[in-house]
Design a protein around this motif. Structure first.
Motif, PDB file in Angstrom:
ATOM      1  N   TYR A  17      15.127   1.666  -5.146  1.00  0.00           N
ATOM      2  CA  TYR A  17      16.175   0.785  -4.625  1.00  0.00           C
ATOM      3  C   TYR A  17      15.545  -0.546  -4.185  1.00  0.00           C
ATOM      4  N   ALA A  18      14.488  -0.466  -3.378  1.00  0.00           N
ATOM      5  CA  ALA A  18      13.798  -1.682  -2.928  1.00  0.00           C
ATOM      6  C   ALA A  18      13.163  -2.412  -4.101  1.00  0.00           C
ATOM      7  N   ALA A  19      12.534  -1.669  -5.008  1.00  0.00           N
ATOM      8  CA  ALA A  19      11.870  -2.294  -6.161  1.00  0.00           C
ATOM      9  C   ALA A  19      12.865  -3.056  -7.020  1.00  0.00           C
ATOM     10  N   THR A  20      14.047  -2.492  -7.214  1.00  0.00           N
ATOM     11  CA  THR A  20      15.075  -3.166  -8.009  1.00  0.00           C
ATOM     12  C   THR A  20      15.504  -4.478  -7.356  1.00  0.00           C
ATOM     13  N   LEU A  21      15.751  -4.446  -6.052  1.00  0.00           N
ATOM     14  CA  LEU A  21      16.142  -5.674  -5.354  1.00  0.00           C
ATOM     15  C   LEU A  21      15.040  -6.721  -5.394  1.00  0.00           C
ATOM     16  N   LEU A  22      13.797  -6.292  -5.194  1.00  0.00           N
ATOM     17  CA  LEU A  22      12.682  -7.237  -5.207  1.00  0.00           C
ATOM     18  C   LEU A  22      12.441  -7.808  -6.603  1.00  0.00           C
ATOM     19  N   ASP A  23      12.554  -6.973  -7.634  1.00  0.00           N
ATOM     20  CA  ASP A  23      12.402  -7.454  -9.011  1.00  0.00           C
ATOM     21  C   ASP A  23      13.485  -8.478  -9.327  1.00  0.00           C
ATOM     22  N   SER A  24      14.710  -8.206  -8.894  1.00  0.00           N
ATOM     23  CA  SER A  24      15.808  -9.160  -9.121  1.00  0.00           C
ATOM     24  C   SER A  24      15.562 -10.475  -8.393  1.00  0.00           C
ATOM     25  N   ALA A  25      15.096 -10.398  -7.152  1.00  0.00           N
ATOM     26  CA  ALA A  25      14.819 -11.622  -6.386  1.00  0.00           C
ATOM     27  C   ALA A  25      13.732 -12.452  -7.056  1.00  0.00           C
ATOM     28  N   CYS A  26      12.698 -11.784  -7.575  1.00  0.00           N
ATOM     29  CA  CYS A  26      11.630 -12.499  -8.281  1.00  0.00           C
ATOM     30  C   CYS A  26      12.182 -13.180  -9.534  1.00  0.00           C
ATOM     31  N   GLY A  27      12.956 -12.453 -10.308  1.00  0.00           N
ATOM     32  CA  GLY A  27      13.529 -13.007 -11.538  1.00  0.00           C
ATOM     33  C   GLY A  27      14.448 -14.181 -11.273  1.00  0.00           C
ATOM     34  N   ILE A  28      15.298 -14.049 -10.278  1.00  0.00           N
ATOM     35  CA  ILE A  28      16.243 -15.126  -9.959  1.00  0.00           C
ATOM     36  C   ILE A  28      15.490 -16.366  -9.473  1.00  0.00           C
ATOM     37  N   ALA A  29      14.425 -16.159  -8.697  1.00  0.00           N
ATOM     38  CA  ALA A  29      13.627 -17.303  -8.238  1.00  0.00           C
ATOM     39  C   ALA A  29      13.068 -18.082  -9.426  1.00  0.00           C
ATOM     40  N   VAL A  30      12.609 -17.359 -10.444  1.00  0.00           N
ATOM     41  CA  VAL A  30      12.071 -18.030 -11.633  1.00  0.00           C
ATOM     42  C   VAL A  30      13.178 -18.720 -12.428  1.00  0.00           C
ATOM     43  N   VAL A  31      14.310 -18.049 -12.593  1.00  0.00           N
ATOM     44  CA  VAL A  31      15.424 -18.623 -13.359  1.00  0.00           C
ATOM     45  C   VAL A  31      15.835 -19.981 -12.799  1.00  0.00           C
ATOM     46  N   THR A  32      15.745 -20.153 -11.490  1.00  0.00           N
ATOM     47  CA  THR A  32      16.134 -21.436 -10.895  1.00  0.00           C
ATOM     48  C   THR A  32      15.205 -22.570 -11.307  1.00  0.00           C
ATOM     49  N   GLY A  85      15.760  -9.313  10.524  1.00  0.00           N
ATOM     50  CA  GLY A  85      14.517  -9.889  10.033  1.00  0.00           C
ATOM     51  C   GLY A  85      13.365  -8.905   9.926  1.00  0.00           C
ATOM     52  N   ARG A  86      13.609  -7.598  10.173  1.00  0.00           N
ATOM     53  CA  ARG A  86      12.545  -6.602  10.027  1.00  0.00           C
ATOM     54  C   ARG A  86      12.180  -6.457   8.559  1.00  0.00           C
ATOM     55  N   LEU A  87      10.883  -6.402   8.289  1.00  0.00           N
ATOM     56  CA  LEU A  87      10.364  -6.346   6.928  1.00  0.00           C
ATOM     57  C   LEU A  87      10.271  -4.898   6.450  1.00  0.00           C
ATOM     58  N   TYR A  88      10.895  -4.601   5.315  1.00  0.00           N
ATOM     59  CA  TYR A  88      10.901  -3.251   4.743  1.00  0.00           C
ATOM     60  C   TYR A  88       9.984  -3.113   3.541  1.00  0.00           C
ATOM     61  N   ALA A  89       9.888  -4.143   2.712  1.00  0.00           N
ATOM     62  CA  ALA A  89       9.044  -4.079   1.519  1.00  0.00           C
ATOM     63  C   ALA A  89       8.734  -5.491   1.043  1.00  0.00           C
ATOM     64  N   THR A  90       7.627  -5.608   0.317  1.00  0.00           N
ATOM     65  CA  THR A  90       7.242  -6.866  -0.303  1.00  0.00           C
ATOM     66  C   THR A  90       6.869  -6.590  -1.759  1.00  0.00           C
ATOM     67  N   ALA A  91       6.838  -7.646  -2.550  1.00  0.00           N
ATOM     68  CA  ALA A  91       6.438  -7.496  -3.953  1.00  0.00           C
ATOM     69  C   ALA A  91       5.772  -8.786  -4.416  1.00  0.00           C
ATOM     70  N   THR A  92       4.880  -8.607  -5.374  1.00  0.00           N
ATOM     71  CA  THR A  92       4.362  -9.723  -6.136  1.00  0.00           C
ATOM     72  C   THR A  92       4.656  -9.414  -7.593  1.00  0.00           C
ATOM     73  N   SER A  93       4.911 -10.450  -8.372  1.00  0.00           N
ATOM     74  CA  SER A  93       5.314 -10.225  -9.744  1.00  0.00           C
ATOM     75  C   SER A  93       4.769 -11.321 -10.647  1.00  0.00           C
ATOM     76  N   THR A  94       4.504 -10.917 -11.878  1.00  0.00           N
ATOM     77  CA  THR A  94       4.132 -11.833 -12.946  1.00  0.00           C
ATOM     78  C   THR A  94       5.241 -11.779 -13.973  1.00  0.00           C
ATOM     79  N   LEU A  95       5.784 -12.930 -14.343  1.00  0.00           N
ATOM     80  CA  LEU A  95       6.874 -12.980 -15.305  1.00  0.00           C
ATOM     81  C   LEU A  95       6.504 -13.845 -16.489  1.00  0.00           C
ATOM     82  N   LEU A  96       6.950 -13.431 -17.646  1.00  0.00           N
ATOM     83  CA  LEU A  96       6.751 -14.185 -18.879  1.00  0.00           C
ATOM     84  C   LEU A  96       7.893 -15.185 -19.022  1.00  0.00           C
TER      85      LEU A  96
END
Length: 100
Positions: A17-32, A85-96
């Motif tokens: 669940y967290a991974a899906t949200l974080l992956d989406s946030a990473c992708g959307i950040a790049v799309v912008t 503002g409590r932190l539950y998960a973080t992610a780093t991602s590499t996108l093509l």
């Protein structure tokens, strides 16, 4: 908002669940940052879980930030927090970055 329908057998919200949200946030950040004719896809996602979520967690927010973007690759980070503002998960991602 995570709920019991997202629980794993351990009685907390599944890490996917967290991974899906974080992956989406990473992708959307790049799309912008892409041109209209460009697209992107995730090459790699590393997720770190800091706090378990339950149905009492409430609304969570995933926020992504582009660290670096080039012609072919973007590096992004994201965080998942609750309303206080409590932190539950973080992610780093590499996108093509895909250019026709």
């Amino acid at each position: 908002m995570p709920g019991p329908e997202h629980y794993n057998p351990m009685g907390t919200v599944h890490g996917g669940y967290a991974a899906t949200l974080l992956d989406s946030a990473c992708g959307i950040a790049v799309v912008t940052r892409l041109a209209d004719d460009q697209a992107m896809t995730t090459l790699e996602l590393k997720t770190s879980y800091l706090k378990a979520m339950t149905d009492k967690t409430g609304t969570v927010r995933a926020e992504g930030r582009v660290i670096s973007i080039g012609r072919r690759v973007a590096y992004v980070e994201a965080k998942l927090t609750d309303a206080e503002g409590r932190l539950y998960a973080t992610a780093t991602s590499t996108l093509l970055v895909i250019t026709p």
